[in-house]
Design an enzyme around this catalytic site. Structure first.
Site, PDB file in Angstrom:
ATOM      1  N   GLY A  12     -90.047 -44.357  57.292  1.00 26.81           N
ATOM      2  CA  GLY A  12     -90.686 -44.646  56.270  1.00 26.81           C
ATOM      3  C   GLY A  12     -91.097 -46.221  56.340  1.00 26.81           C
ATOM      4  N   GLU A  38     -82.964 -55.395  55.626  1.00 30.79           N
ATOM      5  CA  GLU A  38     -82.357 -54.172  56.399  1.00 30.79           C
ATOM      6  C   GLU A  38     -80.789 -54.490  56.095  1.00 30.79           C
ATOM      7  OE1 GLU A  38     -82.597 -51.049  57.613  1.00 30.79           O
ATOM      8  OE2 GLU A  38     -80.420 -51.250  57.795  1.00 30.79           O
ATOM      9  N   HIS A  95     -79.383 -34.670  57.545  1.00 25.02           N
ATOM     10  CA  HIS A  95     -80.858 -34.666  57.131  1.00 25.02           C
ATOM     11  C   HIS A  95     -80.712 -34.677  55.571  1.00 25.02           C
ATOM     12  CE1 HIS A  95     -81.767 -32.097  61.049  1.00 25.02           C
ATOM     13  NE2 HIS A  95     -81.461 -33.305  61.355  1.00 25.02           N
ATOM     14  N   MET A 107     -84.961 -35.493  68.283  1.00 24.62           N
ATOM     15  CA  MET A 107     -85.821 -34.276  68.295  1.00 24.62           C
ATOM     16  C   MET A 107     -87.007 -34.498  67.185  1.00 24.62           C
ATOM     17  SD  MET A 107     -82.932 -31.489  68.244  1.00 24.62           S
ATOM     18  CE  MET A 107     -83.977 -30.071  68.433  1.00 24.62           C
ATOM     19  N   PHE A 132     -87.242 -36.212  60.637  1.00 25.92           N
ATOM     20  CA  PHE A 132     -88.017 -37.358  61.044  1.00 25.92           C
ATOM     21  C   PHE A 132     -89.683 -37.264  61.427  1.00 25.92           C
ATOM     22  CE2 PHE A 132     -86.363 -37.906  65.489  1.00 25.92           C
ATOM     23  CZ  PHE A 132     -87.508 -38.219  66.207  1.00 25.92           C
ATOM     24  N   GLU A 168     -80.539 -25.745  66.192  1.00 27.75           N
ATOM     25  CA  GLU A 168     -80.537 -26.800  67.305  1.00 27.75           C
ATOM     26  C   GLU A 168     -79.576 -26.349  68.339  1.00 27.75           C
ATOM     27  OE1 GLU A 168     -80.421 -30.800  65.963  1.00 27.75           O
ATOM     28  OE2 GLU A 168     -79.205 -31.394  67.660  1.00 27.75           O
ATOM     29  N   ASN A 206     -85.777 -30.564  61.944  1.00 28.30           N
ATOM     30  CA  ASN A 206     -85.198 -31.700  62.014  1.00 28.30           C
ATOM     31  C   ASN A 206     -86.478 -32.370  61.216  1.00 28.30           C
ATOM     32  OD1 ASN A 206     -84.577 -30.265  64.213  1.00 28.30           O
ATOM     33  ND2 ASN A 206     -82.907 -31.510  64.525  1.00 28.30           N
TER      34      ASN A 206
HETATM   35  P1  FAE Z   1     -83.561 -44.147  57.456  1.00 31.34           P
HETATM   36  O1  FAE Z   1     -83.922 -43.947  58.996  1.00 31.34           O
HETATM   37  O2  FAE Z   1     -82.170 -43.662  56.917  1.00 31.34           O
HETATM   38  O3  FAE Z   1     -83.763 -45.513  57.196  1.00 31.34           O
HETATM   39  C1  FAE Z   1     -83.030 -46.368  56.027  1.00 31.34           C
HETATM   40  C2  FAE Z   1     -82.768 -47.633  56.321  1.00 31.34           C
HETATM   41  O4  FAE Z   1     -82.564 -48.367  55.151  1.00 31.34           O
HETATM   42  C3  FAE Z   1     -81.597 -47.686  57.094  1.00 31.34           C
HETATM   43  O5  FAE Z   1     -81.746 -48.700  58.068  1.00 31.34           O
HETATM   44  C4  FAE Z   1     -80.628 -48.501  56.059  1.00 31.34           C
HETATM   45  O6  FAE Z   1     -79.460 -49.120  56.618  1.00 31.34           O
HETATM   46  C5  FAE Z   1     -81.535 -49.242  55.082  1.00 31.34           C
HETATM   47  N1  FAE Z   1     -81.186 -49.276  53.495  1.00 31.34           N
HETATM   48  C6  FAE Z   1     -80.750 -48.288  52.790  1.00 31.34           C
HETATM   49  N2  FAE Z   1     -80.151 -48.879  51.633  1.00 31.34           N
HETATM   50  C7  FAE Z   1     -80.395 -50.193  51.882  1.00 31.34           C
HETATM   51  C8  FAE Z   1     -80.357 -51.327  50.854  1.00 31.34           C
HETATM   52  N3  FAE Z   1     -79.846 -51.161  49.611  1.00 31.34           N
HETATM   53  N4  FAE Z   1     -80.722 -52.591  51.319  1.00 31.34           N
HETATM   54  C9  FAE Z   1     -81.225 -52.817  52.543  1.00 31.34           C
HETATM   55  N5  FAE Z   1     -81.146 -51.802  53.511  1.00 31.34           N
HETATM   56  C10 FAE Z   1     -80.975 -50.556  53.272  1.00 31.34           C
HETATM   57  O7  FAE Z   1     -84.484 -43.470  56.385  1.00 31.34           O
HETATM   58  N6  FAE Z   1     -83.864 -36.115  62.578  1.00 31.34           N
HETATM   59  C11 FAE Z   1     -84.649 -35.566  63.423  1.00 31.34           C
HETATM   60  O8  FAE Z   1     -85.946 -35.208  63.016  1.00 31.34           O
HETATM   61  N7  FAE Z   1     -84.254 -35.389  64.760  1.00 31.34           N
HETATM   62  C12 FAE Z   1     -83.044 -35.378  65.008  1.00 31.34           C
HETATM   63  O9  FAE Z   1     -82.811 -35.105  66.488  1.00 31.34           O
HETATM   64  C13 FAE Z   1     -82.128 -36.035  64.167  1.00 31.34           C
HETATM   65  N8  FAE Z   1     -80.827 -36.318  64.590  1.00 31.34           N
HETATM   66  C14 FAE Z   1     -79.865 -36.899  63.634  1.00 31.34           C
HETATM   67  C15 FAE Z   1     -78.653 -37.056  64.127  1.00 31.34           C
HETATM   68  C16 FAE Z   1     -77.964 -38.065  63.451  1.00 31.34           C
HETATM   69  C17 FAE Z   1     -76.545 -38.156  63.818  1.00 31.34           C
HETATM   70  C18 FAE Z   1     -78.187 -38.523  61.944  1.00 31.34           C
HETATM   71  C19 FAE Z   1     -77.587 -39.382  61.263  1.00 31.34           C
HETATM   72  C20 FAE Z   1     -79.485 -38.346  61.663  1.00 31.34           C
HETATM   73  C21 FAE Z   1     -80.601 -37.568  62.464  1.00 31.34           C
HETATM   74  N9  FAE Z   1     -81.810 -36.909  62.123  1.00 31.34           N
HETATM   75  C22 FAE Z   1     -82.622 -36.300  63.031  1.00 31.34           C
HETATM   76  C23 FAE Z   1     -82.226 -37.386  60.701  1.00 31.34           C
HETATM   77  C24 FAE Z   1     -83.206 -38.746  60.879  1.00 31.34           C
HETATM   78  O10 FAE Z   1     -82.563 -39.755  61.554  1.00 31.34           O
HETATM   79  C25 FAE Z   1     -83.393 -39.115  59.008  1.00 31.34           C
HETATM   80  O11 FAE Z   1     -84.030 -38.124  58.541  1.00 31.34           O
HETATM   81  C26 FAE Z   1     -84.358 -40.190  59.155  1.00 31.34           C
HETATM   82  O12 FAE Z   1     -83.742 -41.419  59.797  1.00 31.34           O
HETATM   83  C27 FAE Z   1     -84.602 -40.685  57.700  1.00 31.34           C
HETATM   84  O13 FAE Z   1     -85.703 -41.737  57.752  1.00 31.34           O
HETATM   85  P2  FAE Z   1     -86.094 -42.428  56.344  1.00 31.34           P
HETATM   86  O14 FAE Z   1     -87.104 -43.645  56.804  1.00 31.34           O
HETATM   87  O15 FAE Z   1     -86.022 -41.564  55.266  1.00 31.34           O
END
Ligand code: FAE
Length: 536
Positions: A46, A65, A477, A141, A517, A394, A515
């Site tokens: 996002g 971050e 997720h 993915m 993202f 998956e 999944n």
């Molecule tokens: P996200 O990517 O979590 O980014 C939020 C960021 O904000 C992070 O860097 C945080 O450190 C930062 N943050 C949070 N709070 C604060 C604060 N108070 N101050 C400063 N910084 C902050 O959010 N999804 C797929 O579609 N395909 C896959 O294959 C897949 N595999 C996954 C495997 C694992 C192990 C994990 C954990 C997740 C997986 N996901 C997968 C889920 C996907 O990574 C997740 O839905 C997205 O990353 C969410 O995106 P956002 O932008 O919502």
């Protein structure tokens, strides 16, 4: 109280000056005042989309971050760890790894590592930390949801526009690619997926091949020995050193090339308040042991919350409680879900003889899932149209470097009864209300799936993993908490407040069926198109 403490000290400052915070538990803590036109909190999907679309339109952006910029100082804190021998940079502020299984590594010191796990009653939520957020640790993915289900989840959105414009745009910017069929069929590194698909067919299920942001061109060169190995060297949830197009290498890199983006890592936002014309954002600057070494008050005109489902919802709820922001929609904190996540597995030992004689693909395989396994999943079992047991599974790798005779799956289900996030001001912590009624169906569906696989192919449930083979607590997720069309308008503008936006996974109500993202990225693109056009 905390707010008064912070403000009392900060208000005597002029911009950019340091002073000692005499009210703090740490006597030498410094507070700085800074200003930004556009402030983005969080650098995952996002946040990355917001940064590119704003800077491209000529607007200056500061992005905060809480985790490390892993590339700074020539990648000083890299290389990322592999699954088998994790170092402290694998794990966010814990002396032990927190993976869904195999947590045998201990560290002498806590470190701001790349994978975080946040534990609540009945659910353990994983998230990536560092510039790139979840894209650093995920399996890459890039799955498009079913059109019908997308419509059900977002009844007010123009689905055709998403299919013709925003999903293709997200795929292009994320550099999504498909594994070449020829490579998939011949490489030993995808035996686990071929066996998984073949066994699913034997059990009467349909399978699909899934696109990914890991470069398959790179992977083929890894296998040929031409480049350093990453996906073929057990790297994934603790970060990939090569091959994966995380958003720091796509969206954020492009945004930085405009010269208008400043990223500040190790900046953990605690809450914000509103003044007549701006937002004041309260920030703890942390070191790699997680200690606060300075504090900042950053004043901005427009504030974009992109901390992921839990991070964004926590910031909104904490600010509501600490800054008396009373105008939020009542839906704030609601419609939270785990995307129906449950991990399960099948022990294949007693299928050995079956497989040698007549096993999948007409007996082409030796038994098991293979000693060599890529960490990058590329196939899934699509049972979404089964009304009684709708799921998408998956086919996951289990790259232990030896034959483990175990098939692993991350199963994704609907979330008919979403949970709720609440905030406790006295502890400054969120809680997730997540009970059996929210997730029991995921266990039922996973049992249905594994039982059918066993009936057709032999084997037993992986009883040694998780709770009798069903890990319903594991959530990769997290979705929802500040949902599109409820807590925000239909474009991510937070209701009740001007110049306050959410464009991340918090917008998605509880589940999306695959999944998530790619959907989060497409939604952010759609919101930012409108915001850049109308709000500037
Ligand atoms: P996200 O990517 O979590 O980014 C939020 C960021 O904000 C992070 O860097 C945080 O450190 C930062 N943050 C949070 N709070 C604060 C604060 N108070 N101050 C400063 N910084 C902050 O959010 N999804 C797929 O579609 N395909 C896959 O294959 C897949 N595999 C996954 C495997 C694992 C192990 C994990 C954990 C997740 C997986 N996901 C997968 C889920 C996907 O990574 C997740 O839905 C997205 O990353 C969410 O995106 P956002 O932008 O919502």
């Amino acid at each position: 109280m905390e707010r008064r403490k912070f403000i009392k000290t900060a208000s005597v400052l002029s911009a950019g000056l340091f002073v000692t915070n005499a009210f703090s538990k740490n006597f030498e803590l410094k507070i700085m005042e800074e200003k930004a036109d556009n402030l983005i909190i969080g650098s995952g999907y996002g946040g990355a989309v917001a940064a590119l679309r704003l800077t491209e339109a000529g607007h200056k952006v500061v992005m905060l971050e809480m985790g490390l910029d892993w590339e700074k100082d020539n990648g000083k804190h890299k290389p990322f760890s592999n699954l088998i021998t994790p170092k402290s940079n694998s794990t966010w502020l814990n002396k032990k790894t927190q993976a869904p299984m195999m947590n045998i590594a201990n560290f002498s010191k806590k470190f701001t590592g790349v994978l975080d796990r946040m534990d609540f009653k009945n659910v353990k939520v994983y998230a990536g930390r560092g510039v790139g957020g979840g894209s650093l640790v995920n399996g890459g993915m890039a799955v498009q949801p079913q059109k019908e289900y997308f419509k059900e989840i977002f009844p007010d959105l123009d689905v055709e526009q998403f299919w013709s414009k925003f999903f293709p745009l997200a795929q292009k910017e994320l550099e999504v690619n498909n594994i070449p069929d020829e490579y998939y069929k011949k490489t030993p590194y995808y035996k686990f997926a071929r066996v998984g698909e073949s066994e699913a067919h034997q059990a009467g299920f349909k399978t699909v091949r899934v696109p990914n942001v890991y470069s398959f061109d790179y992977m083929e060169r890894e296998e040929a020995g031409e480049v350093p190995k990453s996906g073929l060297a057990k790297e994934v949830i603790y970060g990939n050193n090569h091959g994966k197009k995380s958003v720091d290498k796509t969206y954020l890199q492009k945004a930085q090339q405009t010269g208008l983006l400043t990223i500040k890592d190790m900046h953990k936002v605690t809450y914000f308040e509103q003044t007549d014309t701006s937002y004041k954002v309260y920030v703890d600057v942390i070191d790699t042991s997680g200690e606060t070494v300075a504090q900042k008050v950053i004043t901005c005109k427009k504030l974009f919350l992109n901390g992921g489902s839990l991070g964004t919802t926590q910031l909104l709820l904490a600010s509501q409680a600490k800054s008396q922001l009373d105008n939020f929609d009542d839906s704030l904190g609601n419609y939270w879900g785990n995307n129906g996540n449950i991990m399960t597995g099948r022990n294949m030992v007693n299928t050995l003889f079956n497989r040698v004689e007549k096993g999948p693909d007409e007996g082409n395989f030796a038994p098991g899932t293979g000693t060599k396994q890529s960490t990058i999943p590329v196939a899934g079992v699509d049972n979404w149209n089964d009304k009684d047991n709708a799921f998408f599974a998956e086919i996951s790798p289990l790259p232990m470097g030896m034959e483990v005779y175990t098939a692993l799956y991350l199963v994704i289900n609907k979330v008919p009864t979403p949970g709720r996030i609440s905030y406790d001001k006295s502890t400054d912590k969120i809680d997730i209300h997540w009970e059996k009624e929210n997730y029991q169906h995921t266990i039922d569906n996973a049992k249905h799936f594994v039982n059918k696989m066993i009936k057709a192919n032999g084997g037993t449930p992986s009883g040694l993993l998780w709770d009798k083979g069903f890990g319903a607590e594991i959530c990769y997720h997290p979705l929802g908490g500040a949902v599109l069309g409820k807590t925000t308008d239909l474009f991510g503008r937070v209701k009740g407040y001007d110049n306050l936006y959410v464009t991340d996974g918090a917008l998605v109500p509880a589940s999306i069926g695959v999944n998530p993202f790619l959907t989060i990225t497409a939604l952010a693109e759609y919101c930012m198109e409108e915001i850049v056009r109308k709000d500037y």
